[in-house]
Motif scaffolding. Structure first.
Motif, mmCIF file in Angstrom:
data_model
loop_
_atom_site.group_PDB
_atom_site.id
_atom_site.type_symbol
_atom_site.label_atom_id
_atom_site.label_comp_id
_atom_site.label_asym_id
_atom_site.label_seq_id
_atom_site.Cartn_x
_atom_site.Cartn_y
_atom_site.Cartn_z
ATOM 1 N N GLU A 1 0.861 -1.179 0.000
ATOM 2 C CA GLU A 1 0.000 0.000 0.000
ATOM 3 C C GLU A 1 0.899 1.230 0.000
ATOM 4 O O GLU A 1 1.582 1.501 0.986
ATOM 5 C CB GLU A 1 -0.931 -0.012 1.211
ATOM 6 N N LEU A 2 0.908 1.962 -1.088
ATOM 7 C CA LEU A 2 1.832 3.054 -1.291
ATOM 8 C C LEU A 2 1.126 4.396 -1.235
ATOM 9 O O LEU A 2 -0.073 4.492 -1.535
ATOM 10 C CB LEU A 2 2.526 2.910 -2.653
ATOM 11 N N MET B 1 3.746 5.693 -5.462
ATOM 12 C CA MET B 1 3.118 5.136 -6.664
ATOM 13 C C MET B 1 3.734 5.732 -7.925
ATOM 14 O O MET B 1 4.015 5.025 -8.899
ATOM 15 C CB MET B 1 1.613 5.408 -6.637
ATOM 16 N N ALA B 2 3.932 7.061 -7.901
ATOM 17 C CA ALA B 2 4.501 7.724 -9.069
ATOM 18 C C ALA B 2 5.927 7.251 -9.336
ATOM 19 O O ALA B 2 6.323 7.007 -10.484
ATOM 20 C CB ALA B 2 4.465 9.235 -8.872
ATOM 21 N N PHE C 1 -2.977 -3.482 -8.315
ATOM 22 C CA PHE C 1 -4.164 -4.176 -7.825
ATOM 23 C C PHE C 1 -5.359 -3.245 -7.714
ATOM 24 O O PHE C 1 -6.445 -3.666 -7.353
ATOM 25 C CB PHE C 1 -3.857 -4.808 -6.468
ATOM 26 N N GLY C 2 -5.158 -1.962 -8.008
ATOM 27 C CA GLY C 2 -6.236 -0.997 -7.890
ATOM 28 C C GLY C 2 -5.969 0.019 -6.803
ATOM 29 O O GLY C 2 -5.440 -0.316 -5.742
ATOM 30 N N THR D 1 -2.824 0.281 -4.199
ATOM 31 C CA THR D 1 -2.361 -1.051 -3.799
ATOM 32 C C THR D 1 -1.699 -1.760 -4.971
ATOM 33 O O THR D 1 -2.222 -1.783 -6.081
ATOM 34 C CB THR D 1 -3.536 -1.896 -3.274
ATOM 35 N N PHE D 2 -0.534 -2.351 -4.696
ATOM 36 C CA PHE D 2 0.187 -3.154 -5.675
ATOM 37 C C PHE D 2 0.437 -4.535 -5.075
ATOM 38 O O PHE D 2 0.489 -4.693 -3.849
ATOM 39 C CB PHE D 2 1.529 -2.511 -6.051
ATOM 40 N N LEU D 3 0.592 -5.513 -5.947
ATOM 41 C CA LEU D 3 0.927 -6.870 -5.524
ATOM 42 C C LEU D 3 2.307 -7.220 -6.051
ATOM 43 O O LEU D 3 2.586 -7.098 -7.246
ATOM 44 C CB LEU D 3 -0.092 -7.881 -6.050
#
Length: 606
Positions: free
Chosen positions: A475-476, A481-482, A501-502, A505-507
């Motif tokens: 969770e960033l 994220m950028a 992941f939306g 959130t990334f996986l």
């Protein structure tokens, strides 16, 4: 002819704009702080191209009438203070009256506003510091400011701007900081029409913390609440299990203002000095409230720095409070049994097995065993070291049991590493070896680091990936994220398999081979912190060097791990095969030599 002249209005405005408006994030900060001073309960910030094309800030605050709107474009026109004595008790975020005219001086600005009691609102248009039009319009209560073509009339400054993603990430960072300062206000950030950050404005700092860092990291935070000498300290600080490699996750709020205060940040680091490893910093959101006359906010053009009159007392309060919070039982990290990968199949009937990825060379399944590390056994042979670090045995084709009396031939090496004969292991981390010119002391951790570092660099061109059994959730915040989006190709080349992941959130589904187990999340966050610190100037080669160095450091045999004779010989043999066997990736020496000449002098034989 007089040497001192009066500058024209245009030049004066450009100079003022240069002090206040450095890049899009400066515009966002000033406008959002104005919205907060206007009593807004909801603030929406909309960016185009990271703010380089346009910045729009809309709020539901008190708004202004047409007369005040005209005055807002005048320099040093403000509703926050009226006399000099007000500077000693400032309770608002803005007070100089420079934000609107300074931004208008280097952009094309539209300012639409209405007070709740009025039927109509007003809209002002300005460009390059000149007020063009003011017309009545219909609009909701509050204010909406649109800033376009930033630095259109200062091309030199415009050329110094970074990429849209980097500029947008800076804007996202300041929005998240302001969301932590005002949890009662709902913040929303959009970039190119897509919502990238949202806080619900519930009034609870914990909810704002979850919006910024995610629920998982929020669970690792400890509540802080203390008071002394008229000062009140509240907020959250992380347990020792949660740390970052950058200081940027220490958020300091003084009297509702996000600031950079060296005294408070130093106090936070002092409280964790004996708790966190060197180079690690906690995640903390600390809000200090004190009498307005004890703080000077008029020491920085952008009001990012403040000066405390009772700096020592404030620092002592922070240190004492955090140390007390970290002593409680909730600060103790939970014990996790260390598990490692084993390449052996003969004992798979005794352990739970699971499939691994298919290799590039052959389309077959492999199996690995989850084995429990025996922490009580300090005697490690070369196979044990390899399993613990996740790497193959030291020497190609090494069968795990080397003859102790076997001589290792280092001759012919281009790096001219001396021929060494292992004598003994010296607690806590040294290998004693004899050479032709004296006694050598080798740091086992530094030596192993050098070996693994060069092996990591050699493997990067293969682009291998080892899939994880269970994906790691990341969770960033918006800036992270950028940064990840901008450098995603580099991470892929390094062997990280990352999937969006939306939302924020990334996986993380895959890591490079031999990656230390259970450290994927921490490592990736550290790499994002590294990019945050280095900025867009970080080169690809620098990234891979940093990656290889960090992986090697985490995998290398640690101090206190006793090595067998065969393990030490294998380690030195592998070290001799490196390009630079004399230093670790961080520049520390791997070995030192006590020459026979020095020994003779010590024993008074010469």
């Amino acid at each position: 002819m007089a040497k001192i002249i009066l500058l024209d209005e245009m030049t004066i405005n450009q100079i003022a704009a240069g002090e206040v408006v450095e890049r899009p994030v400066s515009v966002v900060k000033e406008l959002v702080e104005n919205s907060l001073d206007a009593g807004a309960g909801r603030i929406i910030t909309d960016l185009e191209e990271g703010g380089l094309s346009s910045v729009t800030v809309a709020d539901d605050g008190c708004g202004m009438n047409e007369e005040d709107l005209l005055l807002a474009f005048e320099r040093h026109a403000t509703s926050k203070i009226s006399v000099v004595s007000d500077l000693s008790r400032i309770g608002t975020l803005g007070f100089r009256g420079e934000a609107i005219p300074s931004i208008a001086a280097v952009s094309r600005m539209s300012f639409t506003t209405r007070v709740a009691q009025a039927i109509n609102g007003a809209r002002a248009e300005a460009a390059g510091g000149s007020l063009l039009t003011v017309v009545p319009v219909g609009c909701p209560p509050g204010s909406t400011v649109v800033v376009k073509d930033l630095f259109f009339n200062t091309p030199v400054r415009k050329k110094t701007m970074k990429s849209p993603s980097m500029e947008g990430s800076l804007c996202g960072e300041i929005i998240t900081r302001l969301a932590l300062t005002r949890p009662e206000v709902s913040f929303e950030l959009r970039n190119n029409g897509r919502r990238v950050f949202y806080s619900n404005g519930s009034g609870r700092l914990l909810d704002a913390l979850i919006s910024v860092y995610g629920a998982e990291q929020a669970r690792e935070m400890i509540l802080v609440d203390a008071a002394a000498g008229g000062m009140v300290l509240k907020g959250f600080t992380s347990k020792p299990a949660l740390s970052r490699s950058s200081r940027s996750h220490i958020t300091t709020i003084i009297n509702g203002r996000y600031v950079q205060c060296a005294a408070i940040r130093g106090a936070v680091e002092e409280a964790y000095r004996t708790i966190l490893p060197r180079g690690r910093s906690p995640v903390a959101v600390l809000e200090m409230t004190l009498a307005p006359e004890l703080i000077d906010v008029n020491v920085h053009p952008a009001k990012l720095e403040v000066r405390l009159l009772e700096e020592k007392e404030a620092a002592e309060l922070v240190i004492r409070t955090l140390k007390e919070a970290l002593r409680v039982r909730t600060a103790i990290p939970s014990l996790k049994i260390s598990q490692t990968l084993s390449g052996s199949r003969k004992d798979k009937r005794n352990f739970m097995t699971a499939p691994v990825l298919k290799t590039d060379d052959e389309n077959k399944q492999q199996e690995f065993n989850l084995v429990k590390k025996e922490e009580t056994d300090l005697s490690l042979d070369e196979e044990t070291i390899s399993r613990a670090s996740g790497f193959e045995p030291f020497a190609a084709g090494f069968d795990g049991i080397a003859e102790a009396e076997e001589k290792i031939d280092y001759a012919g090496r281009q790096n001219k590493m001396p021929v060494l004969n292992v004598l003994a292991w010296l607690k806590p981390t040294y290998i004693l070896a004899g050479g032709e010119d004296g006694l050598y002391l080798i740091d086992q951790h530094a030596a192993h680091e050098r070996i693994l570092y060069e092996e990591c660099l050699a493997r990067k061109i293969e682009n291998p990936v080892q899939c994880l059994l269970l994906p790691v959730t990341l969770e960033l915040d918006y800036r992270e994220m950028a940064i990840l989006s901008e450098r995603i190709i580099w991470f892929n080349e390094a062997g990280f398999l990352i999937e969006h992941f939306g939302g924020n959130t990334f996986l993380l589904r895959g890591v490079p081979p031999h990656f230390p187990e259970g450290q994927a999340r921490e490592f990736l966050l550290d790499m994002l912190d590294y990019f945050r610190e280095r900025g867009p100037g970080a080169a690809r080669a620098e990234f891979f060097n940093h990656l290889a160095s960090a992986i090697a450091c985490r995998n290398a045999v640690k101090a206190g791990e006793r090595l067998s004779q065969s393990s030490m010989e294998a380690l030195l043999d592998r070290l001799a095969g490196t390009e630079n066997p004399f230093t670790c990736p961080h520049g520390r020496p791997t070995m030192i030599c006590l020459s026979f000449e020095d020994l003779e002098k010590r024993f008074k034989r010469s």
